[in-house]
Design an enzyme around this catalytic site. Structure first.
Site, PDB file in Angstrom:
ATOM      1  N   TRP A   1       0.804  -1.228   0.000  1.00  0.00           N
ATOM      2  CA  TRP A   1       0.000   0.000   0.000  1.00  0.00           C
ATOM      3  C   TRP A   1       0.839   1.282   0.000  1.00  0.00           C
ATOM      4  CZ3 TRP A   1       1.857   2.234   4.248  1.00  0.00           C
ATOM      5  CH2 TRP A   1       2.158   1.447   5.361  1.00  0.00           C
ATOM      6  N   ASN A   2       2.140   1.190   0.136  1.00  0.00           N
ATOM      7  CA  ASN A   2       2.886   2.442   0.342  1.00  0.00           C
ATOM      8  C   ASN A   2       3.119   3.225  -0.956  1.00  0.00           C
ATOM      9  OD1 ASN A   2       4.640   0.402  -0.424  1.00  0.00           O
ATOM     10  ND2 ASN A   2       6.361   1.243   0.711  1.00  0.00           N
TER      11      ASN A   2
ATOM     12  N   LYS B   1      -2.628  -7.663  -8.173  1.00  0.00           N
ATOM     13  CA  LYS B   1      -3.326  -7.857  -6.890  1.00  0.00           C
ATOM     14  C   LYS B   1      -2.858  -6.770  -5.937  1.00  0.00           C
ATOM     15  CE  LYS B   1      -3.529  -9.297  -3.163  1.00  0.00           C
ATOM     16  NZ  LYS B   1      -3.870  -8.371  -2.057  1.00  0.00           N
ATOM     17  N   PRO B   2      -3.572  -5.626  -5.899  1.00  0.00           N
ATOM     18  CA  PRO B   2      -3.143  -4.550  -5.011  1.00  0.00           C
ATOM     19  C   PRO B   2      -3.456  -4.871  -3.555  1.00  0.00           C
ATOM     20  CG  PRO B   2      -5.149  -3.921  -6.192  1.00  0.00           C
ATOM     21  CD  PRO B   2      -4.782  -5.302  -6.672  1.00  0.00           C
TER      22      PRO B   2
ATOM     23  N   GLY C   1       6.335  -6.502  -0.544  1.00  0.00           N
ATOM     24  CA  GLY C   1       5.600  -6.444   0.720  1.00  0.00           C
ATOM     25  C   GLY C   1       6.539  -6.729   1.872  1.00  0.00           C
ATOM     26  N   SER C   2       5.960  -7.128   2.983  1.00  0.00           N
ATOM     27  CA  SER C   2       6.776  -7.345   4.178  1.00  0.00           C
ATOM     28  C   SER C   2       7.524  -8.677   4.072  1.00  0.00           C
ATOM     29  CB  SER C   2       5.876  -7.358   5.409  1.00  0.00           C
ATOM     30  OG  SER C   2       4.980  -8.434   5.313  1.00  0.00           O
TER      31      SER C   2
ATOM     32  N   GLU D   1      10.434  -8.498  -3.286  1.00  0.00           N
ATOM     33  CA  GLU D   1      11.050  -7.255  -2.788  1.00  0.00           C
ATOM     34  C   GLU D   1      10.446  -7.002  -1.418  1.00  0.00           C
ATOM     35  OE1 GLU D   1      13.431  -5.540  -3.990  1.00  0.00           O
ATOM     36  OE2 GLU D   1      13.545  -6.234  -6.058  1.00  0.00           O
ATOM     37  N   LEU D   2      11.230  -7.159  -0.375  1.00  0.00           N
ATOM     38  CA  LEU D   2      10.650  -7.196   0.972  1.00  0.00           C
ATOM     39  C   LEU D   2      11.116  -6.015   1.823  1.00  0.00           C
ATOM     40  CD1 LEU D   2      10.979 -11.067   1.359  1.00  0.00           C
ATOM     41  CD2 LEU D   2       9.055  -9.743   0.475  1.00  0.00           C
TER      42      LEU D   2
ATOM     43  N   CYS E   1      10.235   1.219   1.761  1.00  0.00           N
ATOM     44  CA  CYS E   1      11.174   0.152   2.114  1.00  0.00           C
ATOM     45  C   CYS E   1      12.577   0.707   2.281  1.00  0.00           C
ATOM     46  CB  CYS E   1      11.152  -0.919   1.034  1.00  0.00           C
ATOM     47  SG  CYS E   1      11.413  -0.230  -0.603  1.00  0.00           S
TER      48      CYS E   1
ATOM     49  N   GLU F   1      12.325  -3.029  11.079  1.00  0.00           N
ATOM     50  CA  GLU F   1      11.769  -2.005  10.195  1.00  0.00           C
ATOM     51  C   GLU F   1      10.658  -1.249  10.941  1.00  0.00           C
ATOM     52  OE1 GLU F   1       9.225  -3.369   6.875  1.00  0.00           O
ATOM     53  OE2 GLU F   1      10.408  -2.051   5.602  1.00  0.00           O
TER      54      GLU F   1
HETATM   55  P1  NAD Z   1       2.136  -6.960   3.111  1.00  0.00           P
HETATM   56  O1  NAD Z   1       3.243  -7.933   3.173  1.00  0.00           O
HETATM   57  O2  NAD Z   1       1.157  -6.935   4.223  1.00  0.00           O
HETATM   58  O3  NAD Z   1       1.262  -7.174   1.781  1.00  0.00           O
HETATM   59  C1  NAD Z   1       1.839  -7.138   0.494  1.00  0.00           C
HETATM   60  C2  NAD Z   1       0.870  -7.784  -0.483  1.00  0.00           C
HETATM   61  O4  NAD Z   1       0.836  -9.199  -0.264  1.00  0.00           O
HETATM   62  C3  NAD Z   1      -0.577  -7.309  -0.346  1.00  0.00           C
HETATM   63  O5  NAD Z   1      -1.157  -7.182  -1.620  1.00  0.00           O
HETATM   64  C4  NAD Z   1      -1.216  -8.441   0.434  1.00  0.00           C
HETATM   65  O6  NAD Z   1      -2.616  -8.505   0.268  1.00  0.00           O
HETATM   66  C5  NAD Z   1      -0.514  -9.642  -0.149  1.00  0.00           C
HETATM   67  N1  NAD Z   1      -0.530 -10.846   0.679  1.00  0.00           N
HETATM   68  C6  NAD Z   1      -0.595 -10.924   2.021  1.00  0.00           C
HETATM   69  N2  NAD Z   1      -0.522 -12.213   2.426  1.00  0.00           N
HETATM   70  C7  NAD Z   1      -0.399 -12.979   1.299  1.00  0.00           C
HETATM   71  C8  NAD Z   1      -0.269 -14.372   1.064  1.00  0.00           C
HETATM   72  N3  NAD Z   1      -0.236 -15.245   2.071  1.00  0.00           N
HETATM   73  N4  NAD Z   1      -0.152 -14.804  -0.229  1.00  0.00           N
HETATM   74  C9  NAD Z   1      -0.144 -13.909  -1.263  1.00  0.00           C
HETATM   75  N5  NAD Z   1      -0.282 -12.573  -1.077  1.00  0.00           N
HETATM   76  C10 NAD Z   1      -0.399 -12.106   0.193  1.00  0.00           C
HETATM   77  O7  NAD Z   1       2.858  -5.549   2.898  1.00  0.00           O
HETATM   78  P2  NAD Z   1       2.274  -4.102   3.149  1.00  0.00           P
HETATM   79  O8  NAD Z   1       2.033  -3.936   4.624  1.00  0.00           O
HETATM   80  O9  NAD Z   1       1.160  -3.845   2.199  1.00  0.00           O
HETATM   81  O10 NAD Z   1       3.541  -3.194   2.689  1.00  0.00           O
HETATM   82  C11 NAD Z   1       4.566  -2.804   3.540  1.00  0.00           C
HETATM   83  C12 NAD Z   1       5.782  -3.693   3.398  1.00  0.00           C
HETATM   84  O11 NAD Z   1       6.227  -3.706   2.045  1.00  0.00           O
HETATM   85  C13 NAD Z   1       6.980  -3.206   4.201  1.00  0.00           C
HETATM   86  O12 NAD Z   1       7.594  -4.263   4.891  1.00  0.00           O
HETATM   87  C14 NAD Z   1       7.930  -2.648   3.151  1.00  0.00           C
HETATM   88  O13 NAD Z   1       9.275  -2.637   3.514  1.00  0.00           O
HETATM   89  C15 NAD Z   1       7.655  -3.531   2.004  1.00  0.00           C
HETATM   90  N6  NAD Z   1       8.087  -2.875   0.766  1.00  0.00           N
HETATM   91  C16 NAD Z   1       9.213  -3.336   0.104  1.00  0.00           C
HETATM   92  C17 NAD Z   1       9.673  -2.701  -1.041  1.00  0.00           C
HETATM   93  C18 NAD Z   1      10.894  -3.190  -1.779  1.00  0.00           C
HETATM   94  O14 NAD Z   1      11.045  -2.830  -2.936  1.00  0.00           O
HETATM   95  N7  NAD Z   1      11.760  -3.976  -1.184  1.00  0.00           N
HETATM   96  C19 NAD Z   1       8.987  -1.593  -1.528  1.00  0.00           C
HETATM   97  C20 NAD Z   1       7.859  -1.141  -0.832  1.00  0.00           C
HETATM   98  C21 NAD Z   1       7.412  -1.806   0.304  1.00  0.00           C
END
Ligand code: NAD
Length: 468
Positions: free
Chosen positions: A137-138, A161-162, A214-215, A236-237, A270, A372
């Site tokens: 979401w960021n 899948k946003p 994501g995370s 990319e976490l 991130c 983080e």
């Molecule tokens: P999140 O991990 O909660 O969710 C990311 C995505 O994954 C969402 O679309 C979510 O619905 C989906 N998801 C969740 N569980 C899943 C599963 N079991 N199977 C498949 N999909 C699933 O992340 P967030 O809270 O939306 O974003 C913040 C995180 O993203 C932070 O940790 C940040 O560091 C990271 N991030 C990393 C980068 C990078 O390039 N390394 C860039 C931006 C954000």
């Protein structure tokens, strides 16, 4: 795209708590429909010449650009990012997709020398098929563009899948691309609540590749779900990015850079500077300058005033995490120098607002030093020994970005090689550019985004060896 009569998920404003939109809450059957449509559309897209794909992609991004205000307004509403920054995220995402569209015709094969005169060896590439693009979401549109650009250029179809927190702007972005002429079904959209829609995508047999940002916790969950399917994957976490400031650094430039990268988008990046190690001789002067910069930021609801610098945090959970990291640091002896609460006033009462916050006296025992925070909290530690500062900078499970500030760029080059991070920025915070490869080390993920070579994440290699 979806059944508007079916169940819907609500999207809330982080500034006011009000419902600002609804999206279809899809289950396994709806996800299946979208994936099948993408699978059906992909061969014709792959059969186009790369020049035709480039032209079609540019027509689509032109449409998205023409809707940048509307899409940016949705992003400001759902994410809290001020309108000006949201709109610019949409236009820069179009630029990035165009960059990849232009790279498509440069995916060149090779003819290799062989071990015998009657053998010939040809290497070429083919698109992997359907790519599932799972985003956080960021940066709801930018992080989608990082994946969609190379996927389309490679000849893949995509299912986007946003995050359930911010589905409105990516949905409008995808709709704009389709309205701009991309073939029906080629870019599908999956929305809904919780992890289920993402899980359904990862498990779907017609999805050939998963690219997720994501995370780290979600990345690990996907790896567990992923095992039986053996798809290609890019993750990319998270990060816990350090900045090391040497005694000879330009302090004005450094303070401006740290404040920008510590507080911009409310620290929800991130690559946010999560912690600073400043040489003791310049520590106090630097902290004073960073506080000076923090005081300049205008905070507000970026929907009603699109020019503010900072909006609310995107979710209540994110705000709680910042407060928890702050409380932990203070309990372990840190000193609060600036911020530490929400801004005063009725205008901020209902939203997830927080002041840019500066701490000193960070120690390795504090959560901010190795976890983080993902919020507008910048803690400082004063160091005497550079080797010790580098060891502490590296002492996290993450390895995304490290920052160095020094006038001695020759020395910086050598120091950069000692930092455990896929990206090292020296004297600036312009981390992500079209041309620069971006890859997390350690628990920050694997696979490549950005840069020309990211296209190869969406391609299979074909080696044809001919005798005679
Ligand atoms: P999140 O991990 O909660 O969710 C990311 C995505 O994954 C969402 O679309 C979510 O619905 C989906 N998801 C969740 N569980 C899943 C599963 N079991 N199977 C498949 N999909 C699933 O992340 P967030 O809270 O939306 O974003 C913040 C995180 O993203 C932070 O940790 C940040 O560091 C990271 N991030 C990393 C980068 C990078 O390039 N390394 C860039 C931006 C954000």
């Amino acid at each position: 795209m979806s059944d508007p009569a079916g169940p819907m998920s609500e999207v809330r404003s982080p500034a006011t708590g009000e419902v600002v939109g609804r999206v279809p809450r899809m289950g396994i059957p709806e996800v299946d429909r979208v994936v099948r449509a993408a699978h059906a559309a992909q061969p014709a897209w792959a059969a186009l010449t790369p020049y035709d794909r480039e032209a079609a992609t540019r027509r689509a991004t032109a449409m998205a650009r023409s809707r940048a205000e509307a899409i940016g307004r949705l992003m400001a509403l759902e994410q809290g990012k001020p309108f000006n920054q949201s709109k610019s995220e949409v236009t820069s995402s179009c630029d990035l997709i165009d960059y990849y569209a232009a790279e498509g015709p440069r995916i060149e094969g090779k003819i290799l020398p062989t071990e015998r005169g009657d053998y010939r060896s040809f290497v070429s590439y083919r698109p992997v098929g359907v790519a599932a693009l799972i985003t956080p979401w960021n940066y709801p549109v930018a992080l989608l563009a990082w994946k969609l650009g190379p996927a389309l250029a490679a000849g893949c179809a995509a299912v986007v899948k946003p995050s359930p927190v911010t589905p409105l702007s990516p949905s409008a972005f995808v709709e704009a691309l389709l309205a701009g002429g991309l073939p029906a079904g080629l870019v599908g959209l999956v929305t809904g609540e919780g992890p289920e829609p993402g899980k359904a995508l990862v498990a779907h047999p017609l999805v050939d590749k998963v690219a997720m940002t994501g995370s780290t916790a979600t990345g690990k969950a996907i790896m567990r779900e992923f095992g039986p399917t053996l798809k290609r994957i890019t993750l990319e976490l998270g990060g816990c990015c350090p900045a090391i400031v040497l005694p000879d650094a330009d302090l004005d430039l450094t303070a401006e850079a740290i404040a920008y990268k510590g507080f911009r988008n409310m620290g929800q990046s991130c690559s946010t500077i999560n912690r600073v190690y400043a040489h003791r001789s310049i520590h106090d002067a630097l902290v004073e300058r960073v506080v000076g910069q923090a005081n300049k930021f205008r905070i507000g609801d970026g929907v009603t005033d699109g020019t503010v610098d900072l909006g609310p945090m995107a979710t209540a959970e994110s705000l709680e995490k910042v407060k928890a990291h702050l409380a932990d640091a203070l309990a372990r002896g840190a000193t609060l120098v600036h911020g530490g609460t929400g801004p005063a006033g009725e205008a901020f009462a209902r939203g997830h607002f927080f002041l840019p916050t500066v701490l000193t006296g960070m120690t390795p025992a504090m959560r901010v030093a190795h976890e983080e925070t993902f919020g507008p909290l910048v803690p400082f530690a004063a160091y005497d020994d550079l080797d010790e500062a580098i060891a502490q900078a590296n002492d996290t499970p993450y390895g995304l970005v490290s920052y160095l500030f020094t006038r001695d760029t020759g020395k910086a080059q050598a120091l950069a090689e000692r930092l455990e991070a896929g990206t090292v920025c020296v004297n600036h915070v312009a981390v992500n550019t079209h041309y620069g490869p971006y890859q997390g080390w350690k628990e920050s993920g694997f696979g490549l985004e950005l840069g020309r070579d990211a296209i190869f994440e969406y391609l299979d290699v074909r080696h044809v060896k001919v005798r005679g």
